[in-house]
Motif scaffolding. Structure first.
Motif, PDB file in Angstrom:
ATOM      1  N   GLY B 294       0.812  -1.213   0.000  1.00 37.48           N
ATOM      2  CA  GLY B 294       0.000   0.000   0.000  1.00 37.48           C
ATOM      3  C   GLY B 294       0.841   1.257   0.000  1.00 37.48           C
ATOM      4  N   PRO B 295       0.207   2.401  -0.305  1.00 37.01           N
ATOM      5  CA  PRO B 295       0.936   3.665  -0.320  1.00 37.01           C
ATOM      6  C   PRO B 295       1.210   4.120   1.119  1.00 37.01           C
ATOM      7  N   ALA B 298       1.056   8.904   1.156  1.00 40.37           N
ATOM      8  CA  ALA B 298      -0.007   9.715   0.569  1.00 40.37           C
ATOM      9  C   ALA B 298      -0.801   8.835  -0.370  1.00 40.37           C
ATOM     10  N   GLU B 299      -1.988   9.269  -0.669  1.00 43.92           N
ATOM     11  CA  GLU B 299      -2.799   8.538  -1.621  1.00 43.92           C
ATOM     12  C   GLU B 299      -2.089   8.458  -2.973  1.00 43.92           C
ATOM     13  N   VAL B 300      -2.453   7.457  -3.761  1.00 39.44           N
ATOM     14  CA  VAL B 300      -1.954   7.390  -5.138  1.00 39.44           C
ATOM     15  C   VAL B 300      -3.167   7.332  -6.070  1.00 39.44           C
ATOM     16  N   HIS B 301      -2.914   7.387  -7.370  1.00 34.99           N
ATOM     17  CA  HIS B 301      -4.033   7.382  -8.304  1.00 34.99           C
ATOM     18  C   HIS B 301      -4.771   6.041  -8.248  1.00 34.99           C
ATOM     19  N   GLY B 302      -6.102   6.127  -8.319  1.00 37.83           N
ATOM     20  CA  GLY B 302      -6.921   4.932  -8.156  1.00 37.83           C
ATOM     21  C   GLY B 302      -6.664   3.851  -9.182  1.00 37.83           C
ATOM     22  N   SER B 303      -6.181   4.231 -10.361  1.00 33.86           N
ATOM     23  CA  SER B 303      -5.952   3.230 -11.404  1.00 33.86           C
ATOM     24  C   SER B 303      -4.808   2.292 -11.032  1.00 33.86           C
ATOM     25  N   LEU B 304      -4.017   2.671 -10.037  1.00 32.79           N
ATOM     26  CA  LEU B 304      -2.886   1.833  -9.626  1.00 32.79           C
ATOM     27  C   LEU B 304      -3.315   0.629  -8.803  1.00 32.79           C
ATOM     28  N   LYS B 305      -4.606   0.507  -8.526  1.00 32.42           N
ATOM     29  CA  LYS B 305      -5.068  -0.607  -7.696  1.00 32.42           C
ATOM     30  C   LYS B 305      -4.650  -1.966  -8.249  1.00 32.42           C
ATOM     31  N   VAL B 308      -1.240  -2.011  -6.518  1.00 34.26           N
ATOM     32  CA  VAL B 308      -0.962  -1.482  -5.178  1.00 34.26           C
ATOM     33  C   VAL B 308      -2.039  -1.953  -4.199  1.00 34.26           C
ATOM     34  N   THR B 406     -10.699  10.058  -8.007  1.00 38.11           N
ATOM     35  CA  THR B 406     -10.183   8.701  -8.221  1.00 38.11           C
ATOM     36  C   THR B 406      -8.844   8.541  -7.530  1.00 38.11           C
ATOM     37  N   ILE B 407      -8.905   8.091  -6.280  1.00 40.55           N
ATOM     38  CA  ILE B 407      -7.682   7.895  -5.504  1.00 40.55           C
ATOM     39  C   ILE B 407      -7.694   6.532  -4.837  1.00 40.55           C
ATOM     40  N   LEU B 408      -6.507   6.084  -4.488  1.00 40.52           N
ATOM     41  CA  LEU B 408      -6.341   4.898  -3.654  1.00 40.52           C
ATOM     42  C   LEU B 408      -5.767   5.445  -2.333  1.00 40.52           C
ATOM     43  N   PRO B 409      -6.624   5.610  -1.315  1.00 46.60           N
ATOM     44  CA  PRO B 409      -6.174   6.272  -0.071  1.00 46.60           C
ATOM     45  C   PRO B 409      -5.125   5.432   0.658  1.00 46.60           C
TER      46      PRO B 409
END
Lengths: 555, 555
Positions: B294-295, B298-305, B308, B406-409
């Motif tokens: 996981g990040p 900080a959050e990363v862009h949601g498309s990285l799911k 990540v 659109t984030i991956l918190p």
């Protein structure tokens, strides 16, 4: 020069930089932000084995490769057309061309705040007329107007050029006073134009029109017929782009391809050309007390949990049912099966991308210690491209302040998205999700769709793509070519609605989309290999001629 | 008169009324708020079968009852002591007694805002000296000071009286201008004293001291020795109550019982006497990107799911692992087993409570359409009392605003609590939770304890309880007796730290604790059966004499 590539990456959207304010997917930001670094990602050791941490019941279909061949962009012959007269005109008019970029950047056009939108639409329409577009029209939509233009060159080939004339809102912490002053700034990379919209997307778009201007001024007309289809709501997720192109839908479908001018070089001059994007569904899942149980109208005291159903626990259970315990494999039946298997052409692209291992660098840039399941190299590339995702963007229920409050909340909500590789359609994704929830007893969980569109991809063998690569090769750009991005943008409007091959890219370097200090590099410093404005414009000239030189259409 | 009982309920804490501002468990609010309605809950058809919706793998231990006998409060002989002289004194001094209540209510003492706290502690200490307490001391704590007082009557029996001198903050929408004016207001139920703290808890406490005053003024001393142990942080969760009683710990342990004056009648005059409370653990669960994945920052862009790990999905999975899919049965091994089985005495209490089915009324008042598993009647009572709970009070991660982001918190947090019936200790609950998370692969999930204390209960056969019931019977109060409340309060300080039987209750009616228009009924209207102030005070007189008349202690 990977350090520079990372610098470029790091200068880009930080935690809250992607979408300040209300905007949507930030498709262009993601493309801008990620292109250099995604280039790094598309590489790594060539592994064929299954992921080490993969579930025993992994529902992913077999993705074994039938070929170990690699796609070699460098083997496509560099474009050889000679347009010295037009190029000379660009050199001669360069100050005026820079001034055109500045004029565009000084016109505010923040779509989220309806700030300057009407004036920018007018400015764009006026510029098209000035350039000789015979037909120019503004298209009213339920949101901001679109702008359509057609330059009839009496040519055999026709290109649709997509433009977005809107920009992101301004966030704090710019190093210049006014992000709409259109200032030239001395930067470690050279002279840059620093302004909101400099690289996303006014800079490259007006550079393209400068190229058009130089051709017309030199030869009196263009080598191809040109449509411009422009919207003012890209940063809002392009909700009305369908309405913008609707009036000319039949005409646009007759074109030979669609193009979106974009700076995709990193400072070292390398570039990744992505031939598509994933689709997306974005939705809220909500549990709320009602006939099924739980408090219907307001929270109740937390001690009542012994007797009262908890909407928050039900939402948690519903979401948990969607994935394996690690959160990384989707358990919705049919979800992976719908995804198209890697074609031979895609396998060759991925084999080429997988030659340079850069997972660690990407992870460092993201602040992530490892990929899921310990993936790396080609395996990571394949997962990233062919796995649909399921992601929680936001989650909230009850009391979220300091300290202790003892309540059983009556409502709980999650903002979720799922990225859809080619083959998995948004309406099928929503349907499979609903079916899964129902089959697992979560009938009371509401799915509130907020957006959804399919993936878009263009084959590397398309003449338009080959023409684009030939131009990159002419300018000595080391080019990685990826079948698509892991991110999403509504580019299906070109590939599916219009049925056209679609290329988004071009020479040039910029950074800071959706973030402070957005810039486009105009005059690179010594040792910086990304193209100067003049070369960017010349490459666009070459692109248009390369397209004109394509073999005649099949019909 | 169930309608009135519901009116009383409905007048009480609404959605946000429990704990405005920073305060803690609102133990007194919950007791105040729930007493009349919980009375309704402790009733229902006598069912012995397992819950219809129970899980096949229900980990709850068998809770079959060994007796169908019922506890009959009415069969305990009414108190017959004659204290006419003291009662007459109360009647004669009633105006002065009302004025004492008003004086207390006019002194602000909002613990959460440190508003008037020092002055109220001084006022209480001064009052105790005025009443003849020979020892009075303020006790400094890390928070607000405590007040200790001792009245040495040279008696055989000794009673510890618990008091809280703090009140809740003021919320909007009071019908009077100043909640600290101590106003008498004409109410549909009669003349009430409307003020912050009127029923929670200054009113009944000063009424108790009025009773003490009347006895001392009549007979020169008291029938029992009296300790007062008062804190100014009840509304903050009593974080320093241990420090308040610490100086006199040895002495307090020698007492015969502890008592908390409280208005527990509904307007119809009925009351539920709860002989204890559940314990609680309150904690945050948190997932944060780190070495596990996981990040991290900080959050990363949601498309990285696709690559990540998602802390939000991991938190959801961890919480989901704690319960069955319906959210209602806890799957932490050992959690139910630790709970004490219903004793024969408790079975008799529950059998009596289960005679009047009132589940529907409770559900209507709460806005809940059904209890979990379709429970009702005695089964609901047993679950409510003997089930530990697991509840989400709050939940948050990532973007929770309007629209789409659109984030991956990188972090996700839940505020949770678990109510602990007697037998399940807070330290064991925390340990079992940690062990369960570890055993299920959730080592990275952080448990952040915020509070924890055990249940408290006093047996119905304790002489102090029997004395209290005999006094209720003297005043014709229809009394339900419950083994404990489903809510929590740190009353273990009396039952465990001091090792004393503990009674919290008394004649009188009030409402609006932690809510607007808080009141205590002083002079009931025609047809309202709840006690008048004079009778409340007389019942306290009788309580003290009833305690004095108890058989000598075993030693």
């Amino acid at each position: 020069m990977p350090a520079n590539a990372l610098t470029s990456w790091m200068a880009l959207p930080t935690a809250h930089g992607y979408i300040p304010g209300t905007p949507f997917f930030g498709a262009t930001a993601m493309i801008h932000a990620r292109s250099p670094a995604l280039g790094l990602l598309f590489s790594g050791a060539c592994l064929l084995a299954a992921a080490p941490g993969a579930q025993a019941t992994d529902p992913r279909p077999e993705r074994s490769f039938a070929t170990s061949e690699t796609f070699e962009a460098s083997e496509i012959a560099a474009y050889t057309g000679d347009h010295a007269e037009v190029h000379a005109r660009i050199d001669a008019d360069l100050d005026a061309h820079v001034a055109h970029l500045q004029r565009w950047l000084r016109q505010r056009s923040i779509s989220a705040q309806d700030d300057g939108i009407a004036d920018m639409a007018q400015l764009l329409a006026d510029d098209l007329r000035e350039l000789g577009f015979q037909e120019v029209a503004q298209v009213a939509t339920p949101g901001h107007p679109g702008v359509l233009g057609y330059y009839d060159a009496g040519a055999q080939r026709t290109l649709v050029v997509y433009m977005m004339y809107d920009v992101q809102p301004i966030e704090p912490n710019w190093r210049i006073d006014d992000p709409f002053a259109g200032e030239l700034v001395e930067h470690e990379l050279g002279t840059v134009l620093m302004a909101r919209g400099a690289t996303n997307q006014k800079g490259p778009q007006r550079a393209f029109l400068n190229a058009v201007d130089a051709i017309v001024k030199t030869h009196g007309t263009l080598p191809v017929n040109l449509y411009v289809v422009a919207e003012g709501e890209e940063e809002l997720g392009s909700p009305n782009f369908g309405a913008v192109i609707e009036p000319w839908l039949g005409r646009l479908r007759e074109a030979d391809g669609a193009f979106f001018p974009m700076n995709i070089q990193n400072p070292a001059g390398d570039a990744t050309l992505n031939l598509g994007v994933k689709g997306i569904i974005y939705f809220e899942l909500e549990a709320r007390g009602g006939d099924w149980g739980g408090p219907a109208t307001a929270e109740v005291h937390g001690s009542l949990k012994a007797l009262v159903d908890s909407p928050a626990l039900r939402l948690v259970q519903a979401i948990a049912s969607l994935t394996t315990p690690d959160g990384n494999t989707i358990l919705i039946p049919g979800y992976y099966e719908a995804v198209q298997a890697p074609s031979l052409a895609e396998q060759r692209l991925i084999n080429a991308l997988a030659r340079e291992p850069n997972d660690r660098q990407m992870q460092q840039a993201l602040g992530v210690s490892r990929w899921i399941d310990g993936l790396e190299g080609r395996e990571a590339l394949v997962r990233n491209l062919y796995d649909p995702t399921l992601n929680i963007n936001g989650l909230w229920s009850g009391y979220t302040g300091e300290g202790v409050k003892t309540i059983l909340p009556h409502v709980a909500t999650a903002k979720m998205d799922s990225r859809l590789p080619p083959g998995l359609e948004p309406e099928d994704a929503f349907r499979l999700l609903r079916e899964h929830l129902d089959a697992n007893g979560f009938q009371e969980i509401v799915i509130r769709p907020m957006s959804g569109y399919p993936a878009a991809s263009t084959g590397v063998d398309e003449p338009l793509v080959q023409a684009a690569i030939s131009v990159f090769n002419k300018y000595g750009v080391t080019l990685r070519v990826a079948p698509w991005l892991a991110g999403s943008a509504p580019f299906y409007q070109f590939t599916r609605t219009l049925g056209l091959p679609f290329v988004f890219g071009g020479l040039g370097h910029g950074s800071g989309a959706h973030a402070p200090d957005e810039y486009m590099l105009l005059h690179p410093a010594e040792g910086v290999a990304a193209a100067a404005l003049a070369d960017i414009e010349k490459s666009y000239v070459d692109m248009l001629y390369a397209l004109a030189a394509l073999a005649a259409p099949a019909d």
